[in-house]
Every structure is written in structure tokens, then in C-alpha cells.
Design a protein around this motif. Structure first.
Motif, PDB file in Angstrom:
ATOM      1  N   UNK A   1     106.041  66.190 -66.139  1.00 51.51           N
ATOM      2  CA  UNK A   1     106.417  66.293 -67.549  1.00 51.51           C
ATOM      3  C   UNK A   1     105.967  65.047 -68.318  1.00 51.51           C
ATOM      4  N   UNK A   2     106.104  63.874 -67.680  1.00 58.42           N
ATOM      5  CA  UNK A   2     105.635  62.638 -68.316  1.00 58.42           C
ATOM      6  C   UNK A   2     104.115  62.698 -68.472  1.00 58.42           C
ATOM      7  N   UNK A   3     103.425  63.126 -67.418  1.00 63.81           N
ATOM      8  CA  UNK A   3     101.959  63.184 -67.449  1.00 63.81           C
ATOM      9  C   UNK A   3     101.472  64.136 -68.538  1.00 63.81           C
ATOM     10  N   UNK A   4     102.111  65.306 -68.651  1.00 67.89           N
ATOM     11  CA  UNK A   4     101.711  66.275 -69.681  1.00 67.89           C
ATOM     12  C   UNK A   4     101.963  65.715 -71.076  1.00 67.89           C
TER      13      UNK A   4
ATOM     14  N   UNK B   1     106.081  74.691 -75.866  1.00 69.59           N
ATOM     15  CA  UNK B   1     106.700  74.024 -74.712  1.00 69.59           C
ATOM     16  C   UNK B   1     106.748  72.503 -74.885  1.00 69.59           C
ATOM     17  N   UNK B   2     106.054  71.986 -75.884  1.00 67.45           N
ATOM     18  CA  UNK B   2     105.898  70.542 -76.035  1.00 67.45           C
ATOM     19  C   UNK B   2     107.235  69.810 -76.139  1.00 67.45           C
ATOM     20  N   UNK B   3     108.128  70.285 -77.006  1.00 67.91           N
ATOM     21  CA  UNK B   3     109.404  69.586 -77.232  1.00 67.91           C
ATOM     22  C   UNK B   3     110.253  69.536 -75.970  1.00 67.91           C
ATOM     23  N   UNK B   4     110.336  70.660 -75.264  1.00 68.63           N
ATOM     24  CA  UNK B   4     111.130  70.689 -74.035  1.00 68.63           C
ATOM     25  C   UNK B   4     110.560  69.733 -72.995  1.00 68.63           C
ATOM     26  N   UNK B   5     109.243  69.771 -72.800  1.00 68.94           N
ATOM     27  CA  UNK B   5     108.602  68.910 -71.803  1.00 68.94           C
ATOM     28  C   UNK B   5     108.803  67.439 -72.176  1.00 68.94           C
ATOM     29  N   UNK B   6     108.648  67.109 -73.453  1.00 65.51           N
ATOM     30  CA  UNK B   6     108.847  65.732 -73.912  1.00 65.51           C
ATOM     31  C   UNK B   6     110.274  65.260 -73.653  1.00 65.51           C
ATOM     32  N   UNK B   7     111.253  66.103 -73.981  1.00 65.11           N
ATOM     33  CA  UNK B   7     112.668  65.741 -73.786  1.00 65.11           C
ATOM     34  C   UNK B   7     112.986  65.547 -72.309  1.00 65.11           C
TER      35      UNK B   7
END
Length: 543
Positions: free
Chosen positions: A105-108, A458-464
């Protein structure tokens, strides 16, 4: 390139304003973007930076560079100790699966930011676009120093790990008569630092060639080692033991808490995601190739690292025997027990070679970071470190700045060999928070402009999840991994981090806040040659 003509209002205006604040100590270069290729024109127009590097990295070379940073086979070899000590086989296996998901998730999230803002400054530069202008100096100052120190600790720990593996192979070759000491490790790692500095002083095309061949070699070593271990092991554990047995040698209770220390192996292996970001000014079409290289490389590391860890868990025999290895590395002991003297030496040397490539690419990335930070006057002596040698097109002084500090920080081992483990922890904590601060800015301020590589809904969820995971493991990495706690086994990561913040804070108070305004423009962008300044003022190195 979608970012060539976009995002020039907020970013460029901020940079022009910043340059005015800095004053006229140096005459800014005038860059005619009609004379540049598409990527260099975008760099000048979007960020106000003068292109100085050749774009020698294609996609495969970039992917190889990103993959080489993790050095999966070698880094698992040097860090398998932590999950094995924390909870045995189950800790090693499940910590990889759980922590690897957080790291992905950090890498993405990092890949997404790199796609939008491809500069050598990496995530530090992103802050100037994601945070309100009044907060840019302080936030980018913190982000930059965390990233710089995290990279230095990452390279230092890799160099020290390479020295450990090499001397373990020598010890095996001597049938145990040679016993390396802390001074031997420090001496070898210093010599390795110098060697890697010499290679990084050459033209970038040589490193591109090295990393291109590396990925094939690394894959072959990992696969053949896994097959050899499974084929030669006479006493493999069963699946029930590998996936469910939790045996702690750390002394911490409850055992579930001890289990969590296994996350360090994964977080140290799957880090430095932005190393590829720091070479984006040397990549052809970086807004697309760099983020894909980051994501694919980390995904491969995640899957292959987990599978290789499972193989080690099946073939490790008695974990107490591996932990008590006279060679100082449990995995080297596993090689020796299953493959004999020759096999252990062979794969130890392979791990050493792989970790050397990790160090080569990591110092390359660190030197580009020092160059980028010096370009923005973030670190003392900026005038020196941002110079690019015209013969090699590399920032040679920045390379040797990096070499010096990476070698020097390992001198800690002369006073306390156990304390060197804190460098692993500091690397993981500092690097991941230097990523999460820009991610938090993206989530909070809503100033993000997507690049070609974007996760969409999916960006917000992955970032959080990336931020939450980093906060969780950072607490774990500050605890001593052994109990009862003594002066010898104390985790000094908190001390090192405190010293970093104190030094950066004092530097900020004494002078940084007066002259540092965040990432700044060094070039005046023009279209064509119809401008008042003489053509001689144009930076020829950008052409």
C-alpha cells in the motif's frame, strides 16, 4: 507527456516566489524548452529545474534498478533473524504476508505521487505541490531530513550486512577457525562503501548496464537456492509446524507481542520505494515508467520474499541451532546444514554480490537525493553537493558525501555491535514516514493532480491504510527485540531518531527558517530564443 503543460500555476508560481525570497546570490539559468526533449522540457516547465542528467534508463533498466533496491534474496538472508527470534516459523511466514500487504500500500501510494511529480527530490518535492504554500518550508524540511537520514541508514545497514555475509563465507571456508570481530565488519563495510562510491562516480550508463543484468542473476539465485534447499533437506518440517508453530526466543510476553517483531524483516526489505523516484531525471518517460517499475518490483519482492521465507521455514531444522550459528547469520547456517560447506559458501557469496548491487543502486539514489536537496539549499554545503561533473554527468561530490556518512554511521558498531541493529529500525521508520507525510498532505489538503499512474477510486483507501500501517509498525520498531532489556540489547533507534530531530531542529532555528523556502526554481523557462538575455546564459548542460 500529460504533465508537460499542466500544474504550472501553483508549482511554478510558488517556485518563482521562492526564488525571489532566496535572492540573487546565484544567477538563474535560462532554459529554452524548445531545445529540450519532452521529459526535460516538462522538468523545466513544471518544476523550474535545469536538466543536467542524461536519460540512460529505459523501462527494463528502471525495473531492474527498482528491484535491486530490495535485494530480496540477500536482505532476507540478513534479516531472517528477527522473525525467527520473535516467534519462530509462523512469525517468519505470517509477518511477511501481513506486513508485505501494508508495504504494498505504501509502494502504490508512492508510485502514484512519483507519477505526478517525477523529480530527483522524490517525495520531498511533492510537498511543494500538496501542502499550502505557507506550510511548504516546514513540512518539506521535515520530510527531506527524514528521507535523507533514512537513506543513509539504509545504505549503512546494507553495507554492514554485506560485510557480515562476506566474513561469514570466509569463516565457513576456514572451517570456523576465523572468527570475525566488530572491527573486521566495520573495516570491510568501509572498504565496500569506497568501492561503491568509485562505481557511482562513473557515467550513469554503467550502472544501468549493471542493474539490467542483475535482475536475471538475482532471480536465478533465488530459484535455484529454494530448489536446492528443498531437495537436499533430509528433515523438513511439516506444514502444520511452518504455519502454526510460534516459539519465541525474544523473552517478551505475551508471545503474541513478541510475534510482532517479525515485521522488521519485511519492512527493511520492502522499503526505499522512492529510490526510483530519485533517478526520474535519468529515466525516459518517468511519469509512466518509474511508477510501474516501483509497483512491479515491490510486488515481485512481496511474492518471492514470502515464498522464499516459507522454504527457509520448512528447511531450517531446529530454530535454536540456526539462532546460535557460529557464523552470525541463521540463514547462512541453514545453507550450511542442508547444502554443506561448498553450497553455503556459494550462496553466501551470491547473497554478498546481490547486496553489493543493492548498495550500488542505493548510493546512486542517495547521491541524487543529496544533489536534489542541495539544489533546494536543504543541507549545509549545498554549493558543493549540487555540482555535476561534466566528464561523467554525475554529482561526484554528492556521491562521496553519501559514502562518508554511510561509512561513518557504522562506526557505532565499534562501541556496541548490538547497537547496529538500531540502524535497521531507523531506516524503516524514517523512510516510511518520509513517504507518509506527503501522502497525508495529499489526503488532507486536496491539492493532488493525478499523473498517468493513478489508482482511481481505490487511491484514498490505499493511502489511508499505508499511513495507518506505518504508524502501527513504527511503535513496534522502537521496542527492544529482546527481554529483559540491558544496555547491550537495548534498541537505540529512539536515541538516534531523537538526535536526528534535535540536529535538524537546531539547524532550522539557527538558520534554516531564514533562508529555506522549500523546493525552489533554479531556471527561468522561455519558449524559443526571443528573450532579453544573451544565449550564453543558457545552461548548455541541459541541452
Amino acid at each position: 507527456m500529460s504533465t508537460t503543460a499542466t500544474d504550472t500555476t501553483h508549482g511554478a508560481d510558488l517556485r518563482r516566489k521562492s526564488s525571489a525570497v532566496v535572492g540573487t546570490e546565484e544567477t538563474r539559468n535560462v532554459v529554452d524548452i524548445t531545445q529540450l526533449n519532452q521529459e526535460d522540457a516538462a522538468l523545466a516547465a513544471q518544476f523550474g529545474y535545469t536538466p543536467v542528467f542524461k536519460r540512460d534508463f529505459g523501462f527494463f533498466a528502471t525495473l531492474s534498478f527498482a528491484a535491486s533496491i530490495s535485494g530480496c534474496f540477500a536482505t532476507v538472508t540478513t534479516t531472517f533473524l528477527y522473525p525467527l527470534e520473535a516467534g519462530g516459523a509462523a512469525s517468519a511466514v505470517w509477518c511477511w504476508l501481513i506486513s508485505g500487504a501494508g508495504c504494498m500500500c505504501i509502494a502504490a501510494s508512492v508510485a502514484e505521487l512519483v507519477s505526478s511529480y517525477p523529480t530527483s527530490g522524490g517525495l520531498y518535492t511533492c510537498v511543494s505541490r500538496l501542502a499550502p504554500p505557507e506550510w511548504v518550508p516546514s513540512i518539506s524540511w521535515i520530510t527531506g531530513w527524514l528521507n535523507l537520514v533514512g537513506q543513509i541508514c539504509g545504505v549503512a545497514s546494507s553495507e554492514y550486512g554485506a560485510a557480515q555475509i562476506l566474513l561469514a563465507a570466509v569463516s565457513i571456508g576456514s572451517d570456523g577457525t576465523y572468527k570475525p570481530t566488530a572491527s573486521h565488519y566495520v573495516g570491510v563495510q568501509a572498504a565496500l562503501c569506497v568501492f561503491h562510491g568509485l562505481v557511482n562516480s562513473l557515467n550513469t550508463k554503467w550502472l544501468a548496464k549493471i542493474t539490467t543484468s542483475y535482475i536475471v542473476f538475482h532471480g536465478a539465485v533465488l530459484v535455484t537456492c529454494a530448489i536446492a534447499l528443498l531437495a537436499c533437506c533430509d528433515n523438513r518440517h511439516n506444514a502444520s509446524y511452518v504455519f502454526t508453530d510460534v516459539t519465541s526466543a525474544s523473552g517478551w510476553t505475551p508471545i503474541g507481542f513478541s510475534f510482532l517483531f517479525g515485521f522488521l524483516s519485511v519492512s527493511w526489505t520492502m522499503t526505499d520505494y522512492d529510490a526510483t523516484a530519485h533517478i526520474t531525471e535519468e529515466i525516459d518517460d518517468p511519469a509512466r515508467k518509474a511508477p510501474w517499475a516501483i509497483f512491479i518490483a515491490m510486488a515481485l519482492t512481496y511474492v518471492l520474499g514470502w515464498l522464499f521465507t516459507i522454504v527457509l521455514a520448512f528447511t531450517m531444522g531446529d530454530p535454536a541451532d540456526a539462532l546460535a550459528s557460529e557464523y552470525g547469520q541463521p540463514v547462512i547456517q541453514i545453507y550450511y546444514n542442508n547444502l554443506g560447506k561448498a553450497g553455503a559458501i556459494f550462496y553466501a557469496v551470491c547473497a554478498f554480490l546481490i547486496l553489493n548491487t543493492v548498495c550500488l543502486t542505493a548510493i546512486h539514489s542517495l547521491a541524487r537525493t543529496v544533489f536534489a536537496f542541495s539544489r533546494d539549499q536543504l543541507i549545509p554545503g549545498a554549493r558543493l553537493w549540487k555540482k555535476v561533473d561534466k566528464r561523467t554527468d554525475t554529482p561526484i561530490l554528492a556521491v562521496w558525501f553519501s559514502v562518508f556518512w554511510c561509512a561513518a554511521i557504522n562506526l557505532i558498531a565499534l562501541g556496541s555491535p548490538e547497537t547496529i541493529n538500531a540502524i535497521f529500525n531507523v531506516c524503516a521508520i524514517a523512510m516510511d514516514w518520509s513517504y507518509c507525510i506527503p501522502i497525508i498532505c495529499k489526503l488532507v489538503y486536496g491539492r493532488f493532480t493525478p499523473g498517468p499512474w493513478y489508482m482511481g477510486k481505490a487511491s484514498t483507501f490505499v493511502n489511508c491504510y499505508a499511513v495507518a500501517w506505518t504508524a502501527f509498525v513504527s511503535i513496534i520498531f522502537l521496542f527492544p527485540t529482546l527481554y529483559p532489556v540491558t544496555a547491550e540489547n537495548m534498541n537505540y533507534a529512539i536515541v538516534i531518531l531523537a538526535a536526528i530531530f534535535v540536529c535538524a531542529g537546531v539547524y532550522w532555528v539557527l538558520g534554516g527558517r531564514k533562508f529555506y523556502v522549500g523546493p525552489i526554481a533554479e531556471a527561468e523557462v522561455v519558449v524559443g530564443v526571443q528573450h532579453e538575455k544573451d544565449d550564453s546564459s543558457v545552461d548548455k548542460t541541459a541541452m
